[in-house]
Design an enzyme around this catalytic site. Structure first.
Site, PDB file in Angstrom:
ATOM      1  CG  ASP A 214      -1.567   7.683   0.241  1.00 55.18           C
ATOM      2  OD1 ASP A 214      -0.640   8.495   0.147  1.00 55.18           O
ATOM      3  OD2 ASP A 214      -2.337   7.414  -0.710  1.00 55.18           O
TER       4      ASP A 214
ATOM      5  CG  ASP B 106      -1.573   1.272   1.527  1.00 62.42           C
ATOM      6  OD1 ASP B 106      -2.250   1.761   0.615  1.00 62.42           O
ATOM      7  OD2 ASP B 106      -1.421   1.819   2.654  1.00 62.42           O
TER       8      ASP B 106
HETATM    9  C1  XBP Z   1      -5.243   6.372   0.526  1.00 62.14           C
HETATM   10  C2  XBP Z   1      -6.429   7.041  -0.013  1.00 62.14           C
HETATM   11  C3  XBP Z   1      -6.299   8.080  -1.035  1.00 62.14           C
HETATM   12  C4  XBP Z   1      -5.571   9.318  -0.574  1.00 62.14           C
HETATM   13  C5  XBP Z   1      -5.856  10.473  -1.501  1.00 62.14           C
HETATM   14  O1  XBP Z   1      -4.925   5.264  -0.258  1.00 62.14           O
HETATM   15  O2  XBP Z   1      -7.537   6.731   0.369  1.00 62.14           O
HETATM   16  O3  XBP Z   1      -7.579   8.462  -1.418  1.00 62.14           O
HETATM   17  O4  XBP Z   1      -6.013   9.709   0.706  1.00 62.14           O
HETATM   18  O5  XBP Z   1      -5.492  10.164  -2.789  1.00 62.14           O
HETATM   19  P1  XBP Z   1      -3.915   4.045   0.144  1.00 62.14           P
HETATM   20  P2  XBP Z   1      -6.380  10.654  -4.045  1.00 62.14           P
HETATM   21  O6  XBP Z   1      -3.746   3.978   1.637  1.00 62.14           O
HETATM   22  O7  XBP Z   1      -4.612   2.833  -0.446  1.00 62.14           O
HETATM   23  O8  XBP Z   1      -2.604   4.326  -0.562  1.00 62.14           O
HETATM   24  O9  XBP Z   1      -6.837  12.038  -3.717  1.00 62.14           O
HETATM   25  O10 XBP Z   1      -5.432  10.592  -5.223  1.00 62.14           O
HETATM   26  O11 XBP Z   1      -7.530   9.689  -4.147  1.00 62.14           O
HETATM   27 MG    MG Z   2      -2.931   3.179   3.415  1.00 58.46          MG
END
Ligand code: XBP
Ligand code: MG
Length: 252
Positions: A11, A9
């Protein structure tokens, strides 16, 4: 069965990007568009239950003005805001403002050196992924990954397992040959739904999520001078997560 690929993953897992990265970029896009929304740290934490930036903005719009959010043209407005937000986020990441979590670069380098395949499974926009990889690991880093599954390549975002299935399909590997790395309850549900054993390293916003289904739940991947701690298969564990550690867990 030996592990052949690691799927990460982005973020919260590679870097703690939400509070000081995505949130800031959303607020800049709102200000630029003349919209009087501002997501403080607490409100953004509530909204993180909704994965995906477009989906998150639409939820907020419904919360503050349901009729406007359901009116024709709302989806296009949100999509335009999302493009602006992505530009702000990529710019912010390019300044070097955010760093990888401890142990992430080490494990990626080890896995590459050992010939394991690497992949990404995230709900965020593809440009955000490449910006983060380049800023933290170098310009060639996106090429280290056999497959980057991101954003709208699947119709439903996490906790739906679609993004992990999409990545497994492209890797041509069964879930039993791979390990997933996540930081959130939504991400864990997605990975488990695709049949993946998952190492969870919660971060600021996700510390209170339910990680009962995790294979391992640790406060990080650890470094030799600052070992990680947590639970693996129900037992307390302390150490550095490297390939030998992961293979040992996989054999146990
Ligand atoms: C995290 C998310 C994303 C980001 C924002 O994803 O939910 O929506 O917060 O990115 P992960 P965008 O933990 O799966 O990496 O604004 O580009 O959607
Ligand atoms: Mg995440």
């Amino acid at each position: 069965m030996d592990v052949r690929a690691l799927i990460f993953d982005v973020d919260g897992t590679l870097a703690d990007t939400e509070r000081d990265g995505h949130r800031v970029a959303f607020n800049r896009a709102f200000a630029e568009a003349g919209i009087d929304w501002h997501w403080d740290v607490e409100r953004y934490g509530e909204l993180l239950a909704i994965t995906g930036g477009k989906e998150r903005m639409l939820q907020h719009w419904r919360d503050v003005d349901r009729a406007a959010a359901d009116a024709p043209g709302a989806a296009e407005r949100v999509a335009a805001l999302q493009r602006a937000k992505t530009a702000h986020y990529v710019r912010l990441i390019g300044t070097g403002a955010l760093h990888l979590r401890p142990g992430v670069a080490r494990l990626l380098h080890q896995a590459r050196a050992a010939g394991l395949r690497l992949a990404i499974a995230t709900t965020t926009t593809p440009d955000n992924v490449t910006a983060l990889l380049r800023a933290t690991l170098g310009d060639d880093a996106p090429g280290w990954f056999s497959c980057i599954g991101a954003g709208d390549v699947v119709p439903r975002k996490k906790p739906d397992p679609g993004i992990y299935r999409w990545v497994l399909d492209r890797l041509g590997l069964a879930p039993g040959r791979c390990l997933a790395f996540e930081d959130s309850g939504n991400g864990l549900r997605a990975a488990c739904g695709a049949g993946l054993r998952t190492v969870v390293t919660p971060c600021g916003y996700t510390a209170g999520d339910d990680f009962t289904a995790a294979w391992a739940c640790l406060d990080g991947l650890g470094e030799s001078d600052a070992p990680a701690s947590g639970r693996v298969a129900g037992a307390a564990w302390r150490g550095v997560v490297d390939l030998d550690t992961l293979r040992g867990w996989a054999r146990a």
